[in-house]
Write a protein that holds these residues in place. Sequence first.
Motif, PDB file in Angstrom:
ATOM      1  N   TRP A 149      -4.650  -5.044   7.212  1.00  0.00           N
ATOM      2  CA  TRP A 149      -5.502  -4.908   5.983  1.00  0.00           C
ATOM      3  C   TRP A 149      -4.603  -5.076   4.766  1.00  0.00           C
ATOM      4  O   TRP A 149      -3.467  -4.734   4.434  1.00  0.00           O
ATOM      5  N   LEU A 150      -5.391  -5.632   3.840  1.00  0.00           N
ATOM      6  CA  LEU A 150      -4.635  -6.046   2.578  1.00  0.00           C
ATOM      7  C   LEU A 150      -5.639  -5.776   1.418  1.00  0.00           C
ATOM      8  O   LEU A 150      -6.950  -5.933   1.373  1.00  0.00           O
ATOM      9  N   PRO A 151      -5.089  -5.203   0.395  1.00  0.00           N
ATOM     10  CA  PRO A 151      -5.846  -5.033  -0.920  1.00  0.00           C
ATOM     11  C   PRO A 151      -6.363  -6.424  -1.658  1.00  0.00           C
ATOM     12  O   PRO A 151      -5.721  -7.417  -1.055  1.00  0.00           O
ATOM     13  N   GLU A 152      -7.328  -6.068  -2.588  1.00  0.00           N
ATOM     14  CA  GLU A 152      -8.140  -7.495  -2.951  1.00  0.00           C
ATOM     15  C   GLU A 152      -7.204  -7.865  -4.215  1.00  0.00           C
ATOM     16  O   GLU A 152      -7.287  -9.532  -4.346  1.00  0.00           O
ATOM     17  N   GLU A 153      -6.571  -7.198  -5.076  1.00  0.00           N
ATOM     18  CA  GLU A 153      -5.945  -7.426  -6.287  1.00  0.00           C
ATOM     19  C   GLU A 153      -4.821  -8.444  -5.934  1.00  0.00           C
ATOM     20  O   GLU A 153      -3.809  -8.190  -4.694  1.00  0.00           O
ATOM     21  N   ARG A 154      -4.327  -9.445  -6.624  1.00  0.00           N
ATOM     22  CA  ARG A 154      -3.109 -10.313  -6.605  1.00  0.00           C
ATOM     23  C   ARG A 154      -2.344 -10.426  -7.571  1.00  0.00           C
ATOM     24  O   ARG A 154      -2.907 -10.266  -8.740  1.00  0.00           O
ATOM     25  N   ARG A 210       0.124 -12.921  -9.315  1.00  0.00           N
ATOM     26  CA  ARG A 210       0.171 -14.322  -9.233  1.00  0.00           C
ATOM     27  C   ARG A 210       1.642 -14.887  -9.987  1.00  0.00           C
ATOM     28  O   ARG A 210       2.003 -14.618 -10.981  1.00  0.00           O
ATOM     29  N   PRO A 230      -0.550  -9.687  -2.429  1.00  0.00           N
ATOM     30  CA  PRO A 230      -1.435  -8.555  -2.440  1.00  0.00           C
ATOM     31  C   PRO A 230      -0.694  -7.433  -3.363  1.00  0.00           C
ATOM     32  O   PRO A 230       0.333  -7.220  -2.965  1.00  0.00           O
ATOM     33  N   ALA A 234      -1.788  -3.385  -4.168  1.00  0.00           N
ATOM     34  CA  ALA A 234      -2.352  -1.947  -3.891  1.00  0.00           C
ATOM     35  C   ALA A 234      -2.224  -1.111  -5.122  1.00  0.00           C
ATOM     36  O   ALA A 234      -1.358  -0.288  -5.240  1.00  0.00           O
ATOM     37  N   GLY A 259       0.518  -3.858   1.900  1.00  0.00           N
ATOM     38  CA  GLY A 259      -0.538  -4.199   3.036  1.00  0.00           C
ATOM     39  C   GLY A 259       0.049  -3.263   4.119  1.00  0.00           C
ATOM     40  O   GLY A 259       0.915  -2.435   4.085  1.00  0.00           O
ATOM     41  N   ASP A 306       0.567 -16.366   1.955  1.00  0.00           N
ATOM     42  CA  ASP A 306      -0.385 -15.621   1.267  1.00  0.00           C
ATOM     43  C   ASP A 306      -0.335 -14.099   1.037  1.00  0.00           C
ATOM     44  O   ASP A 306      -0.853 -13.462   0.247  1.00  0.00           O
ATOM     45  N   THR A 307       0.931 -13.958   1.606  1.00  0.00           N
ATOM     46  CA  THR A 307       0.892 -12.213   1.905  1.00  0.00           C
ATOM     47  C   THR A 307       2.303 -12.064   1.288  1.00  0.00           C
ATOM     48  O   THR A 307       2.614 -10.666   0.822  1.00  0.00           O
TER      49      THR A 307
END
Length: 354
Positions: free
Chosen positions: A15-20, A22, A46, A48, A170, A301-302
């Motif tokens: 499970w990963l949160p939507e916010e990033r 960058r 990601p 949280a 995550g 990506d994580t």
Amino acid sequence: MKPAGSIGIASASMWLPEERSRSAEEVESRRLRARDARSLEHEALPVARNIAAPEMAVLAAREALEAAGTGAGRLDALCHAWMYYQGHDLWSPAHYIAHEIRAHRAVPFGIQQVCNGGAAAVELMAAYLATPDVSGLGRSKWGMVTTADRFIEPGFARWTSDYGVAYGDGSTAVLLRSPAGPGDRLRLLAAATVAAPELESMHRGADPFAPAPRTHREKVDMRATKRAYLHERGDQRFSEVNERSIHAVTDTVLRDAGVGPHDPRLRYAVLPRFGMKLLNENWIPVLSECVSAKIENFGQDTGHLGAGDALANLADLMKADLLAPGEMALVFSAGAGFTWSCLLVEAVGGPAAR
């Protein structure tokens, strides 16, 4: 360790949160050097913002149970592993997770082995589940391993608290059972772990023991402790131990399972979710000497998920259906201490995990 009985991996979830966060924005604001961003090769991580780490673990656990089509009431044990602060100073997140998912007959355990915690918990859970059933009922034994970490300010700078590693938020969960069942997607063939306690000072440095967290610095600063270690001992010692340990866990897990390093069924060697420069220098060349399997990195990506890298990699293997029945993968993990682990899994069919 080769489990005494068959250990099935019924499901795995991440499970990963939507916010990033960058990297380009971090460089533009001068919180991250451009050369460090290039060496990490993560475009975003990601974040949280409004959910605690154990709350994320509950979400991953529920997904894993749903994917397996089973209830938490069947769990005999729940292991939760973490790297960073879980939201309360003196408290058991494992018991919280068990309570929230209604695993009321499960025995909760906390596993604190820093970044290697998830892999260590799987190995320990497999040993726990493989113990003889003395009830005389001949029932399956079920166990869950969860991980969750949240690397947020003010105590942690996800892009710059460490060298060669950037940290994403995550959670993960893996559901295991013994004996393995017909619906399991994977089977745990063997697990191996080696340690080098003489390297513990790499995360202690020259700091004296403190009476409370973050006494010495406002933020966790693994760079400072590593600089102190390298100033005293140099980097040759770590490089030698790291190479030897990766060889050792690979050779041991394959030997225990009776699998050769060039067996065509051995499809993937999955890396910890570290930055690319570190992987290219310390991991990929070593693994290329050990096995013929394709070396795979799922962490672009994580970033590094704290204790969760190995479990996240199991979830990605299953979600993408990368292994046909009978094919195998090596899943690697490493953490401060130092400890290295490797899980050897085999695909056996069944519905994909989320």
